[in-house]
Design a protein around this motif. Structure first.
Motif, PDB file in Angstrom:
ATOM      1  N   UNK A  56       0.813  -1.221   0.000  1.00  0.00           N
ATOM      2  CA  UNK A  56       0.000   0.000   0.000  1.00  0.00           C
ATOM      3  C   UNK A  56       0.844   1.268   0.000  1.00  0.00           C
ATOM      4  N   UNK A  57       2.049   1.220   0.558  1.00  0.00           N
ATOM      5  CA  UNK A  57       2.852   2.447   0.638  1.00  0.00           C
ATOM      6  C   UNK A  57       3.730   2.641  -0.591  1.00  0.00           C
ATOM      7  N   UNK A  58       3.885   1.600  -1.419  1.00  0.00           N
ATOM      8  CA  UNK A  58       4.800   1.719  -2.556  1.00  0.00           C
ATOM      9  C   UNK A  58       4.482   2.895  -3.477  1.00  0.00           C
ATOM     10  N   UNK A  59       3.208   3.108  -3.869  1.00  0.00           N
ATOM     11  CA  UNK A  59       2.948   4.260  -4.741  1.00  0.00           C
ATOM     12  C   UNK A  59       3.288   5.596  -4.092  1.00  0.00           C
ATOM     13  N   UNK A  60       2.952   5.788  -2.800  1.00  0.00           N
ATOM     14  CA  UNK A  60       3.187   7.078  -2.152  1.00  0.00           C
ATOM     15  C   UNK A  60       4.646   7.269  -1.730  1.00  0.00           C
ATOM     16  N   UNK A  61       5.371   6.165  -1.501  1.00  0.00           N
ATOM     17  CA  UNK A  61       6.780   6.272  -1.093  1.00  0.00           C
ATOM     18  C   UNK A  61       7.725   6.211  -2.282  1.00  0.00           C
ATOM     19  N   UNK A  62       7.191   6.103  -3.476  1.00  0.00           N
ATOM     20  CA  UNK A  62       8.001   5.916  -4.673  1.00  0.00           C
ATOM     21  C   UNK A  62       9.043   7.017  -4.852  1.00  0.00           C
ATOM     22  N   UNK A  63       8.632   8.257  -4.677  1.00  0.00           N
ATOM     23  CA  UNK A  63       9.557   9.379  -4.846  1.00  0.00           C
ATOM     24  C   UNK A  63      10.433   9.590  -3.612  1.00  0.00           C
TER      25      UNK A  63
END
Length: 575
Positions: A84-91
């Protein structure tokens, strides 16, 4: 295998002396100081199945299931939170596709590392205390992950969490099984699946409330974002589980397998009193069979083997009991004891059976956990693509191609130090599809819980694996976000039911002394599959959109084929 704290009990030696006076065999040693002849004649000495059936099913069991919910949720959180955090933590963490696969899989690597250790201690030291220790310990590693500032730090803490949470997951299944009779056992494990599904529903709802927020603040010199707050919130299930499980007893089946019949009888009496609203003394069972004479072995000092009680003369039995180390002289736990615990699984009659369990769990989790952990990323990519290009032509192939191309652009920005251009737009809609998947899983487990006693775990496993495999290849032909959501929901649900059916069958096929060990080993092998699947999935994505979905289908159908050679455990007596 050491039987610590059992044969040192004075009541055992006294029981043998009394039995000699009554001309009874050691297998009829009573766990109660007083035997009522009429009740003994009618009910005792009772085995586990008889005693747990007499204790009944009621308020105690309902409270146990409710309190097991945060325990089950803690496991789901640890294995799912990264997806779940991969998209928001990507940058923030400068993630590549391989980084995402490793973050999804590193928790399982930790679980693999500690599986045998947890299995050994659970089968020799008990269930309850290890559960409490595991959940409280996990809080520390979760908070460490929440304060991570780099991808390496995050991987390290997730690895530690995996090492810790491996035990509570396997032990929880054994613990719940051993507090229910065969009439309710298969259904209880499906209820555990319901708990997992509810947790999978709550998790995206929490993500929906937290991750779209643009939180960015410093605390104690550390930079925090919304995804770190989300990780910290997910320590709550472990905290609740550790607190609530304090109010429940040790597994009576484990106590009986260790010869601690007096303690086991008190547990049965307590369950009976709560379920029937009667006095503990009203429990009709007054003594339990001595399982040590049939399933366990008696340790004789200065002898290198463990001899079955019935093969030893009575005088030697009494002398051996008198020589057994007291509580302050407990044998040290070492590699030899661990080997003794593992050795039965490496020979007949359990070798072939255990290998089939391992292979099935490996195949199912390659398919089920790979898709489950990549679905949030897929849905986020679908939402982002449709916002930029519209819904026309939003097939699975175009989504996979878009995700791969975006990652390549991100890698170029990292190399050229242009991370100020990296932006990820996380909207609430990115998580609504995940809620649909979770709700489908919940409904699926409710239905499975209703039908499992009729069709059996084996048939449920075969049906779930075959159907999940069909859905895996069906994703390739998906032409919209709606169809992708529906197919993914069905595939994940049926794959999860298949995985739970494997564990349900395992706890029936193996004895108490091996139960947590076989679950731990099966999950260890399955987690190897989870890691392999999560690492291969992005590699296959870069090769073409068909390859990853073929992998999912082949894995599931392999499990279905192996399941055809498994015994039917429907209403099997717990060993």
């Amino acid at each position: 295998m050491a039987i610590e704290g059992i044969t040192s009990d004075k009541t055992l030696a006294e029981g043998i002396d009394n039995d000699q006076k009554l001309n009874r065999t050691p297998t009829q040693i009573s766990s109660s100081s007083e035997i009522q002849p009429e009740l003994h004649e009618k009910y005792g000495p009772a085995d586990f199945e008889t005693a747990i059936e007499m204790a009944g099913f009621g308020k105690f069991n309902i409270l146990l299931i409710l309190c097991a919910f945060p325990a089950a949720a803690a496991t789901i959180v640890e294995t799912s939170v990264m997806s779940f955090i991969l998209p928001s933590a990507e940058c923030d963490l400068k993630l590549t596709l391989i980084d995402k696969g490793l973050l999804n899989g590193v928790t399982y690597l930790g679980m693999i590392t500690s599986a045998i250790i947890w299995g050994y201690y659970s089968d020799t030291k008990g269930r309850k205390n290890l559960l409490i220790f595991g959940y409280f310990s996990n809080i520390i590693s979760v908070m460490g992950a929440a304060t991570s500032q780099t991808v390496i730090q995050l991987m390290v803490f997730k690895y530690i969490s995996g090492c810790i949470m491996c035990g509570p997951f396997a032990i929880l299944l054994s613990y719940l099984t051993e507090l229910h009779g065969k009439k309710h056992r298969s259904r209880i494990l499906m209820y555990v699946g319901v708990m997992f599904s509810v947790s999978n529903t709550v998790l995206p709802i929490v993500a929906l409330l937290v991750l779209p927020k643009h939180w960015d603040f410093k605390l104690c010199g550390l930079q925090f974002h919304s995804w770190q707050v989300f990780i910290a919130i997910n320590a709550l299930p472990s905290l609740l589980a550790g607190i609530l499980l304090n109010f429940f007893p040790e597994s009576p089946k484990f106590l009986m397998s260790q010869g601690r019949n007096a303690e086991a009888l008190r547990v049965f009496q307590g369950i009976y009193a709560i379920n029937n609203r009667k006095s503990r003394e009203d429990f009709p069972i007054k003594e339990l069979i001595n399982e040590l004479s049939t399933s366990e072995k008696t340790y004789i000092p200065n002898v290198s083997v463990y001899a079955i009680e019935e093969s030893i003369p009575k005088e030697q039995q009494t002398n051996a009991i008198n020589k057994i180390p007291k509580n302050d002289e407990k044998p040290k736990v070492g590699l030899r004891q661990g080997w003794e615990q593992l050795r039965p699984l490496l020979r007949k009659p359990y070798l072939g059976l255990s290998l089939r369990v391992y292979l099935m769990n490996f195949a199912v989790l390659v398919g089920q956990n790979t898709l489950r952990l990549w679905v949030p990323q897929m849905f986020a990519s679908i939402e982002e693509y449709e916002q930029m290009y519209g819904t026309a032509g939003a097939t699975m192939c175009t989504i996979v191609e878009y995700s791969v191309n975006k990652t390549e652009i991100l890698k170029t920005q990292i190399r050229d130090f242009e991370m100020d251009k990296c932006e990820v737009d996380i909207t609430p809609a990115s998580y609504t599809n995940n809620i649909l998947v979770a709700v489908t899983g919940l409904l699926g487990y409710i239905i499975a819980g209703i039908v499992v006693n009729r069709v059996g775990s084996k048939r449920l496993l075969t049906f779930g694996a075959v159907s999940a495999g069909l859905c895996g290849i069906g994703l390739y032909f998906s032409v919209s976000s709606l169809s992708t959501s529906i197919i993914a929901s069905i595939s994940i649900t049926l794959g999860s039911i298949a995985a739970m059916s494997i564990l349900s069958s395992s706890v029936d096929m193996f004895p108490t002394s091996l139960r947590a060990m076989i679950v731990s080993l099966a999950m260890m092998v399955g987690r190897i599959g989870s890691i392999l699947g999560n690492v291969l999935f992005p590699i296959f994505m870069s090769l073409g959109c068909l390859s990853p979905f073929i992998m999912l289908t082949v894995a599931m159908w392999s499990a279905a084929i192996i399941s055809l050679f498994m015994p039917n455990t429907k209403k099997m007596v717990l060993k």
